[in-house]
Design a protein around this motif. Structure first.
Motif, PDB file in Angstrom:
ATOM      1  N   VAL A 107      -9.174   9.331   0.258  1.00 47.84           N
ATOM      2  CA  VAL A 107      -7.873   9.749  -0.278  1.00 47.84           C
ATOM      3  C   VAL A 107      -7.982   9.811  -1.801  1.00 47.84           C
ATOM      4  CG1 VAL A 107      -5.403   9.294  -0.385  1.00 47.84           C
ATOM      5  CG2 VAL A 107      -6.674   8.785   1.724  1.00 47.84           C
ATOM      6  N   MET A 162       4.196   3.122  -4.049  1.00 47.15           N
ATOM      7  CA  MET A 162       3.498   3.451  -5.301  1.00 47.15           C
ATOM      8  C   MET A 162       4.350   4.330  -6.205  1.00 47.15           C
ATOM      9  SD  MET A 162      -0.255   5.221  -5.727  1.00 47.15           S
ATOM     10  CE  MET A 162      -1.314   3.836  -5.400  1.00 47.15           C
ATOM     11  N   SER A 214      -1.859  -0.955   5.691  1.00 47.65           N
ATOM     12  CA  SER A 214      -0.656  -1.732   5.998  1.00 47.65           C
ATOM     13  C   SER A 214       0.629  -1.070   5.530  1.00 47.65           C
ATOM     14  CB  SER A 214      -0.775  -3.118   5.370  1.00 47.65           C
ATOM     15  OG  SER A 214      -1.096  -3.002   3.993  1.00 47.65           O
ATOM     16  N   ASP A 257     -10.509  -7.457   0.043  1.00 49.70           N
ATOM     17  CA  ASP A 257     -10.416  -6.683  -1.191  1.00 49.70           C
ATOM     18  C   ASP A 257     -11.563  -5.671  -1.182  1.00 49.70           C
ATOM     19  OD1 ASP A 257     -10.540  -5.668  -3.731  1.00 49.70           O
ATOM     20  OD2 ASP A 257     -10.515  -7.612  -4.752  1.00 49.70           O
ATOM     21  N   TYR A 301      -6.949   5.948 -13.328  1.00 53.51           N
ATOM     22  CA  TYR A 301      -6.659   6.466 -11.979  1.00 53.51           C
ATOM     23  C   TYR A 301      -7.270   7.857 -11.781  1.00 53.51           C
ATOM     24  CZ  TYR A 301      -3.677   7.607  -7.906  1.00 53.51           C
ATOM     25  OH  TYR A 301      -3.198   7.970  -6.670  1.00 53.51           O
ATOM     26  N   ASN A 322      -0.754  -8.451   1.478  1.00 50.84           N
ATOM     27  CA  ASN A 322       0.597  -8.461   2.036  1.00 50.84           C
ATOM     28  C   ASN A 322       0.512  -8.694   3.558  1.00 50.84           C
ATOM     29  OD1 ASN A 322       3.209  -7.856   2.915  1.00 50.84           O
ATOM     30  ND2 ASN A 322       3.504  -6.319   1.317  1.00 50.84           N
ATOM     31  N   ILE A 371      -7.409  -2.452   7.036  1.00 49.31           N
ATOM     32  CA  ILE A 371      -7.819  -3.350   5.948  1.00 49.31           C
ATOM     33  C   ILE A 371      -6.696  -3.363   4.912  1.00 49.31           C
ATOM     34  CG2 ILE A 371      -9.449  -3.607   4.036  1.00 49.31           C
ATOM     35  CD1 ILE A 371     -11.648  -2.692   5.930  1.00 49.31           C
ATOM     36  N   ILE A 415       3.864  11.577  -3.354  1.00 52.02           N
ATOM     37  CA  ILE A 415       4.253  11.228  -1.986  1.00 52.02           C
ATOM     38  C   ILE A 415       5.181  10.009  -2.045  1.00 52.02           C
ATOM     39  CG2 ILE A 415       3.383  10.626   0.330  1.00 52.02           C
ATOM     40  CD1 ILE A 415       2.322  13.379  -0.704  1.00 52.02           C
ATOM     41  N   LYS A 434     -10.121   8.976  -9.128  1.00 52.99           N
ATOM     42  CA  LYS A 434      -9.845   9.999  -8.106  1.00 52.99           C
ATOM     43  C   LYS A 434     -10.786  11.197  -8.253  1.00 52.99           C
ATOM     44  CE  LYS A 434      -6.588   7.788  -5.960  1.00 52.99           C
ATOM     45  NZ  LYS A 434      -6.819   7.262  -4.610  1.00 52.99           N
ATOM     46  N   ILE A 449     -11.319  -0.736  -7.439  1.00 51.84           N
ATOM     47  CA  ILE A 449     -10.626  -0.643  -6.138  1.00 51.84           C
ATOM     48  C   ILE A 449     -10.657   0.802  -5.618  1.00 51.84           C
ATOM     49  CG2 ILE A 449      -8.380  -0.862  -4.974  1.00 51.84           C
ATOM     50  CD1 ILE A 449      -7.831  -3.294  -6.808  1.00 51.84           C
ATOM     51  N   PRO A 494      -3.499  14.262  -2.376  1.00 51.85           N
ATOM     52  CA  PRO A 494      -2.037  14.398  -2.393  1.00 51.85           C
ATOM     53  C   PRO A 494      -1.496  14.545  -3.809  1.00 51.85           C
ATOM     54  CG  PRO A 494      -2.741  12.427  -1.149  1.00 51.85           C
ATOM     55  CD  PRO A 494      -3.915  12.914  -1.953  1.00 51.85           C
ATOM     56  N   GLY A 495      -0.293  15.133  -3.878  1.00 50.72           N
ATOM     57  CA  GLY A 495       0.491  15.139  -5.114  1.00 50.72           C
ATOM     58  C   GLY A 495       1.405  13.921  -5.082  1.00 50.72           C
ATOM     59  N   GLY A 540      -1.501   5.014   4.181  1.00 47.83           N
ATOM     60  CA  GLY A 540      -2.455   4.399   5.123  1.00 47.83           C
ATOM     61  C   GLY A 540      -1.778   3.999   6.417  1.00 47.83           C
TER      62      GLY A 540
HETATM   63  P1  NAP Z   1       0.907   1.888  -1.418  1.00 51.63           P
HETATM   64  O1  NAP Z   1       2.128   2.216  -0.625  1.00 51.63           O
HETATM   65  O2  NAP Z   1       1.046   1.152  -2.702  1.00 51.63           O
HETATM   66  O3  NAP Z   1      -0.112   1.085  -0.442  1.00 51.63           O
HETATM   67  C1  NAP Z   1      -1.340   0.660  -0.936  1.00 51.63           C
HETATM   68  C2  NAP Z   1      -2.174   0.091   0.179  1.00 51.63           C
HETATM   69  O4  NAP Z   1      -3.469  -0.228  -0.351  1.00 51.63           O
HETATM   70  C3  NAP Z   1      -1.613  -1.200   0.757  1.00 51.63           C
HETATM   71  O5  NAP Z   1      -1.915  -1.236   2.134  1.00 51.63           O
HETATM   72  C4  NAP Z   1      -2.402  -2.281   0.008  1.00 51.63           C
HETATM   73  O6  NAP Z   1      -2.515  -3.518   0.715  1.00 51.63           O
HETATM   74  C5  NAP Z   1      -3.762  -1.594  -0.085  1.00 51.63           C
HETATM   75  N1  NAP Z   1      -4.612  -2.130  -1.151  1.00 51.63           N
HETATM   76  C6  NAP Z   1      -4.337  -2.196  -2.487  1.00 51.63           C
HETATM   77  N2  NAP Z   1      -5.363  -2.764  -3.150  1.00 51.63           N
HETATM   78  C7  NAP Z   1      -6.303  -3.087  -2.219  1.00 51.63           C
HETATM   79  C8  NAP Z   1      -7.567  -3.729  -2.267  1.00 51.63           C
HETATM   80  N3  NAP Z   1      -8.095  -4.149  -3.425  1.00 51.63           N
HETATM   81  N4  NAP Z   1      -8.244  -3.919  -1.108  1.00 51.63           N
HETATM   82  C9  NAP Z   1      -7.720  -3.495   0.069  1.00 51.63           C
HETATM   83  N5  NAP Z   1      -6.529  -2.870   0.189  1.00 51.63           N
HETATM   84  C10 NAP Z   1      -5.826  -2.680  -0.946  1.00 51.63           C
HETATM   85  O7  NAP Z   1       0.076   3.200  -1.774  1.00 51.63           O
HETATM   86  P2  NAP Z   1       0.197   4.708  -1.231  1.00 51.63           P
HETATM   87  O8  NAP Z   1       1.149   5.439  -2.105  1.00 51.63           O
HETATM   88  O9  NAP Z   1       0.356   4.731   0.232  1.00 51.63           O
HETATM   89  O10 NAP Z   1      -1.253   5.252  -1.639  1.00 51.63           O
HETATM   90  C11 NAP Z   1      -2.339   5.262  -0.729  1.00 51.63           C
HETATM   91  C12 NAP Z   1      -3.463   6.071  -1.341  1.00 51.63           C
HETATM   92  O11 NAP Z   1      -3.004   7.387  -1.616  1.00 51.63           O
HETATM   93  C13 NAP Z   1      -3.960   5.496  -2.673  1.00 51.63           C
HETATM   94  O12 NAP Z   1      -5.356   5.659  -2.760  1.00 51.63           O
HETATM   95  C14 NAP Z   1      -3.279   6.381  -3.690  1.00 51.63           C
HETATM   96  O13 NAP Z   1      -3.981   6.429  -4.889  1.00 51.63           O
HETATM   97  C15 NAP Z   1      -3.282   7.708  -2.955  1.00 51.63           C
HETATM   98  N6  NAP Z   1      -2.288   8.638  -3.451  1.00 51.63           N
HETATM   99  C16 NAP Z   1      -0.964   8.320  -3.423  1.00 51.63           C
HETATM  100  C17 NAP Z   1      -0.045   9.229  -3.910  1.00 51.63           C
HETATM  101  C18 NAP Z   1       1.440   8.938  -3.918  1.00 51.63           C
HETATM  102  O14 NAP Z   1       2.184   9.716  -4.527  1.00 51.63           O
HETATM  103  N7  NAP Z   1       1.913   7.908  -3.256  1.00 51.63           N
HETATM  104  C19 NAP Z   1      -0.473  10.446  -4.446  1.00 51.63           C
HETATM  105  C20 NAP Z   1      -1.833  10.734  -4.456  1.00 51.63           C
HETATM  106  C21 NAP Z   1      -2.734   9.823  -3.948  1.00 51.63           C
HETATM  107  P3  NAP Z   1      -1.337  -4.656   0.619  1.00 51.63           P
HETATM  108  O15 NAP Z   1      -0.193  -4.134   1.478  1.00 51.63           O
HETATM  109  O16 NAP Z   1      -1.952  -5.876   1.166  1.00 51.63           O
HETATM  110  O17 NAP Z   1      -0.965  -4.737  -0.819  1.00 51.63           O
END
Ligand code: NAP
Length: 246
Positions: free
Chosen positions: A139, A191, A13, A62, A154, A38, A34, A187, A158, A112, A184-185, A17
Motif C-alpha cells: 500500500v 489517519m 486492525s 511492530d 511519508y 491497539n 498484524i 481515504i 511511499k 515502519i 490511494p489518494g 487494512g
Molecule cells: P490507520 O487507520 O491509521 O491504521 C493504521 C494501521 O497500521 C493500524 O492497524 C495500526 O495498528 C497499524 N500499524 C501502525 N504502525 C504499525 C507498526 N509499526 N507495526 C504494525 N502495524 C502498525 O491507517 P489507514 O489510513 O488505514 O492507512 C493504511 C495504509 O494506507 C497506510 O500505509 C497509509 O499510509 C496508506 N494510505 C492511507 C491513505 C489515507 O488517506 N487514509 C492514503 C494513502 C495511503 P494499531 O491499530 O495497533 O495502531
C-alpha cells in the motif's frame, strides 16, 4: 474465490487494512492480522472476520522490527500452514515541513512504512517461492508519486515502496509470485480524521470526483490484485484517488 488461501495483512486492525481483511475473508480467505498496539481494535476485527466463517488470528508485531517480523511470520506459517497473500498496509504519518522535521520523525516513518514492507517480504519470500504461487500487495500512496508539502518522510517511504514493488516483481515472477502496489489518494480513516477541516475541504475541492475515498473501495482493488482475476498483472502501481493525480 480465495477459499483455502491465507492472507497476511499488516495494519489489518483498522482503516484500509481492516476493510481489506474483511473483503478477502468475505471471499473465503483465512486471515492473519498484524497490528502495532491497539489490542481492542485487533480483537474486534478478528471477531468480525471469524463471523464470516473463516479462520482469523491477530499478531501484535511492530513491522519495523526485523527479528520480530521473522518470528511472527514463522508463527503464522505454523498456525496457518502457509502464506498465499501478503498485504503490506501498516503505515503511519508524522507530518512536518522539512525545516521542522526531526531526524527521528524521518526515520520512524521510513522504518515502519518502507522497511516494514521489506521485512515482511523478506520473511515470506522463501515460503511463497516454494509454493510457486502468491500475491504481494504494497500500500503506497499518491503522495509518493506527486510529493506533498509536510510529508518528506511519508512521500519518500511511499516512493520507496514503488521501487520495492517493481524489484520484488522482477525477482520473484519466475516462481509464480506477483507483486503490485496500490496508491490511494485521500481515504476516510483514522489517519485522515485528524486533518483540519480546511485541509479536508481543499482536498475534496482538488479531487475531480469531489469526495474522499472509502476504505472498502481500496479493499476492492486489493481483492482484485490478490486473486486470479489479475493473474497477468505484476510490478504495477494502481492509483485509487478519485482522479487527484491525473
Ligand atoms: P490507520 O487507520 O491509521 O491504521 C493504521 C494501521 O497500521 C493500524 O492497524 C495500526 O495498528 C497499524 N500499524 C501502525 N504502525 C504499525 C507498526 N509499526 N507495526 C504494525 N502495524 C502498525 O491507517 P489507514 O489510513 O488505514 O492507512 C493504511 C495504509 O494506507 C497506510 O500505509 C497509509 O499510509 C496508506 N494510505 C492511507 C491513505 C489515507 O488517506 N487514509 C492514503 C494513502 C495511503 P494499531 O491499530 O495497533 O495502531
Amino acid at each position: 474465490m480465495l477459499k483455502g488461501k491465507t492472507a497476511v495483512i499488516t495494519g489489518g486492525s483498522r482503516g484500509i487494512g481492516k476493510a481489506a481483511a474483511l473483503k478477502l475473508a468475505e471471499n473465503g480467505a483465512d486471515i492473519a492480522l498484524i497490528y502495532a498496539g491497539n489490542d481492542e481494535a485487533a480483537s474486534d476485527t478478528e471477531r468480525e472476520i471469524k463471523s464470516l466463517g473463516v479462520k482469523a488470528k491477530s499478531y501484535k508485531c511492530d513491522v519495523s522490527d526485523f527479528d520480530k517480523t521473522g518470528e511472527t511470520v514463522k508463527q503464522i506459517l505454523a498456525d496457518f500452514g502457509g502464506v498465499d497473500i501478503l498485504v503490506n498496509n501498516a503505515g503511519i504519518t508524522k507530518d512536518k515541513l522539512i525545516l521542522q522535521m526531526s531526524e527521528e520523525d524521518f526515520e520512524k516513518v521510513i522504518n515502519i512504512n518502507l522497511k516494514g514492507a521489506f521485512n515482511m517480504i523478506r520473511h515470506v519470500f522463501s515460503p511463497m517461492m516454494k509454493k510457486r504461487s502468491g500475491s504481494i500487495i504494497n500500500v503506497s500512496s499518491v503522495s509518493g508519486m506527486m510529493g506533498n508539502p509536510g510529508q518528506a518522510n511519508y512521500s519518500s517511504a511511499k516512493a520507496g515502496l514503488i521501487g520495492l514493488t517493481k524489484t520484488v516483481a522482477k525477482e520473484i515472477a519466475s516462481r509464480g509470485v506477483r507483486c503490485n502496489a496500490v496508491a490511494p489518494g485521500f481515504i476516510e480513516t483514522d489517519m485522515t480524521d485528524v486533518l483540519p477541516e480546511k485541509v479536508r475541504e481543499n482536498a475534496e475541492a482538488a479531487i475531480p470526483l469531489k469526495r474522499m475515498g472509502k476504505p472498502e473501495e481500496v479493499a476492492e482493488l486489493i481483492l482484485f490484485l490478490a486473486g486470479d482475476r489479475s493473474k497477468y498483472i505484476t510490478g504495477e502501481i494502481i492509483k485509487i484517488d478519485g482522479g487527484l493525480y491525473i
